[in-house]
Design an enzyme around this catalytic site. Structure first.
Site, PDB file in Angstrom:
ATOM      1  N   HIS A 209      69.565 -26.321 -14.294  1.00  0.00           N
ATOM      2  CA  HIS A 209      70.785 -25.532 -14.115  1.00  0.00           C
ATOM      3  C   HIS A 209      71.834 -26.254 -13.276  1.00  0.00           C
ATOM      4  O   HIS A 209      71.502 -26.915 -12.288  1.00  0.00           O
ATOM      5  CB  HIS A 209      70.457 -24.227 -13.387  1.00  0.00           C
ATOM      6  CG  HIS A 209      69.534 -23.303 -14.125  1.00  0.00           C
ATOM      7  ND1 HIS A 209      69.671 -23.009 -15.456  1.00  0.00           N
ATOM      8  CD2 HIS A 209      68.460 -22.584 -13.690  1.00  0.00           C
ATOM      9  CE1 HIS A 209      68.720 -22.151 -15.807  1.00  0.00           C
ATOM     10  NE2 HIS A 209      67.967 -21.880 -14.764  1.00  0.00           N
TER      11      HIS A 209
ATOM     12  N   ASP B  59      63.738 -26.498 -16.732  1.00  0.00           N
ATOM     13  CA  ASP B  59      64.879 -25.636 -16.481  1.00  0.00           C
ATOM     14  C   ASP B  59      65.859 -26.523 -15.691  1.00  0.00           C
ATOM     15  O   ASP B  59      65.454 -27.156 -14.705  1.00  0.00           O
ATOM     16  CB  ASP B  59      64.389 -24.460 -15.626  1.00  0.00           C
ATOM     17  CG  ASP B  59      65.152 -23.175 -15.852  1.00  0.00           C
ATOM     18  OD1 ASP B  59      65.710 -22.973 -16.945  1.00  0.00           O
ATOM     19  OD2 ASP B  59      65.174 -22.348 -14.919  1.00  0.00           O
TER      20      ASP B  59
ATOM     21  N   ASP C 124      58.336 -26.175 -18.012  1.00  0.00           N
ATOM     22  CA  ASP C 124      58.944 -25.895 -16.695  1.00  0.00           C
ATOM     23  C   ASP C 124      57.960 -25.909 -15.519  1.00  0.00           C
ATOM     24  O   ASP C 124      58.015 -25.025 -14.650  1.00  0.00           O
ATOM     25  CB  ASP C 124      59.686 -24.543 -16.722  1.00  0.00           C
ATOM     26  CG  ASP C 124      60.823 -24.505 -17.717  1.00  0.00           C
ATOM     27  OD1 ASP C 124      61.004 -25.475 -18.470  1.00  0.00           O
ATOM     28  OD2 ASP C 124      61.531 -23.480 -17.762  1.00  0.00           O
TER      29      ASP C 124
ATOM     30  N   HIS D 217      67.712 -21.751  -8.506  1.00  0.00           N
ATOM     31  CA  HIS D 217      66.465 -22.483  -8.757  1.00  0.00           C
ATOM     32  C   HIS D 217      66.722 -23.588  -9.764  1.00  0.00           C
ATOM     33  O   HIS D 217      67.653 -23.498 -10.572  1.00  0.00           O
ATOM     34  CB  HIS D 217      65.381 -21.532  -9.298  1.00  0.00           C
ATOM     35  CG  HIS D 217      65.751 -20.930 -10.629  1.00  0.00           C
ATOM     36  ND1 HIS D 217      66.562 -19.824 -10.736  1.00  0.00           N
ATOM     37  CD2 HIS D 217      65.463 -21.316 -11.906  1.00  0.00           C
ATOM     38  CE1 HIS D 217      66.740 -19.544 -12.019  1.00  0.00           C
ATOM     39  NE2 HIS D 217      66.093 -20.428 -12.749  1.00  0.00           N
TER      40      HIS D 217
ATOM     41  N   LYS E 144      66.872 -27.741 -20.540  1.00  0.00           N
ATOM     42  CA  LYS E 144      67.491 -26.555 -21.135  1.00  0.00           C
ATOM     43  C   LYS E 144      68.221 -25.754 -20.076  1.00  0.00           C
ATOM     44  O   LYS E 144      67.973 -25.929 -18.881  1.00  0.00           O
ATOM     45  CB  LYS E 144      66.428 -25.685 -21.824  1.00  0.00           C
ATOM     46  CG  LYS E 144      65.357 -25.256 -20.866  1.00  0.00           C
ATOM     47  CD  LYS E 144      64.307 -24.415 -21.540  1.00  0.00           C
ATOM     48  CE  LYS E 144      63.251 -24.040 -20.539  1.00  0.00           C
ATOM     49  NZ  LYS E 144      63.785 -23.390 -19.320  1.00  0.00           N
TER      50      LYS E 144
ATOM     51  N   CYS F 148      59.980 -18.370 -19.870  1.00  0.00           N
ATOM     52  CA  CYS F 148      60.201 -19.556 -20.696  1.00  0.00           C
ATOM     53  C   CYS F 148      59.016 -19.907 -21.582  1.00  0.00           C
ATOM     54  O   CYS F 148      59.219 -20.449 -22.675  1.00  0.00           O
ATOM     55  CB  CYS F 148      60.614 -20.731 -19.818  1.00  0.00           C
ATOM     56  SG  CYS F 148      62.319 -20.525 -19.231  1.00  0.00           S
TER      57      CYS F 148
HETATM   58  C1  VGL Z   1      62.333 -19.279 -15.912  1.00  0.00           C
HETATM   59  C2  VGL Z   1      63.239 -17.493 -14.803  1.00  0.00           C
HETATM   60  C3  VGL Z   1      64.438 -18.147 -14.685  1.00  0.00           C
HETATM   61  C4  VGL Z   1      61.137 -19.908 -16.572  1.00  0.00           C
HETATM   62  C5  VGL Z   1      63.533 -19.953 -15.819  1.00  0.00           C
HETATM   63  O1  VGL Z   1      61.070 -21.145 -16.655  1.00  0.00           O
HETATM   64  O2  VGL Z   1      60.247 -19.159 -17.007  1.00  0.00           O
HETATM   65  N1  VGL Z   1      62.203 -18.046 -15.414  1.00  0.00           N
HETATM   66  N2  VGL Z   1      64.569 -19.379 -15.188  1.00  0.00           N
HETATM   67 ZN    ZN Z   2      66.243 -20.620 -14.791  1.00  0.00          ZN
END
Ligand code: VGL
Ligand code: ZN
Length: 192
Positions: A57, A55, A17, A74, A99, A139
């Site tokens: 979404h 990430d 990420d 985000h 993911k 993550c």
């Molecule tokens: C993450 C918070 C929300 C990460 C992803 O990649 O660590 N943290 N979504």
């Molecule tokens: Zn996230």
């Protein structure tokens, strides 16, 4: 070989990420998040297998505040915030994993994304993964635990990850949890 820190054909690098929204200026910026880029680039150039997770979404994801979740919006699919940091130099053969694509469920573990990372790595003969990226306490931690559950040896690259630290100390606690679960903590400069 899984017993030392010399890279071999059974090793894979996983960059978790390293996206604009987790870097300074992003929607969910991790302090000094962009500093993971240098060590990850250096190792990506040397590893036979490289994986990058994102990430990813939908705009109405359950983890966003508007839906009652803990985070600002985000890494929304197809937006600039979801793009990799522009200084990353992922090799052409990099395996890209996404993911947390479903609106109703969050997912911090790269081994629960798409494609099935454990299956892809096993097919390539990977036995050990070196993990860095963002964020240490979310993550990266869950991806390390997912790798261990899937039967891989894990080296957690402590200088190639940064923590969100919603609570001070979360980053250190995450490192301790990785180690307790069986990961080896290492600096990327120790990788031979
Ligand atoms: C993450 C918070 C929300 C990460 C992803 O990649 O660590 N943290 N979504
Ligand atoms: Zn996230």
């Amino acid at each position: 070989m899984a017993t030392d820190l010399t890279l071999g054909p059974a090793d894979a690098l996983i960059g978790v990420d390293v996206q604009q929204d987790f870097c300074p200026g992003g929607a969910l910026a991790v302090r000094a998040g962009d500093q993971v880029v240098g060590p990850l680039n250096a190792l990506a150039a040397r590893c036979a297998t490289v994986v990058a997770t994102r990430d990813w979404h939908p705009a109405d994801h359950c983890s966003f505040a508007a839906q009652g979740g803990p985070w600002p919006p985000h890494c929304v699919q197809q937006t600039p915030g979801a793009a990799y940091h522009p200084a990353l130099r992922w090799p052409a053969a990099t395996i890209h994993v996404v993911k947390a694509e479903a609106a109703e469920r969050d997912c911090f573990d790269g081994f629960s994304g798409r494609p099935d990372l454990a299956a892809v790595l096993r097919q390539r003969g990977v036995e050990r993964v070196l993990v860095g990226g963002l964020a240490t306490d979310y993550c990266v931690l869950q991806t390390v635990l997912g790798a261990l559950r899937a039967g891989f040896a894990v080296v957690a690259l402590v200088d190639a990850m940064r923590a969100v630290e919603v609570q001070p100390g979360d980053g250190q606690r995450a490192l301790a949890a990785m180690q307790a679960a069986g990961a080896r903590l290492s600096r990327s400069s120790e990788i031979g």
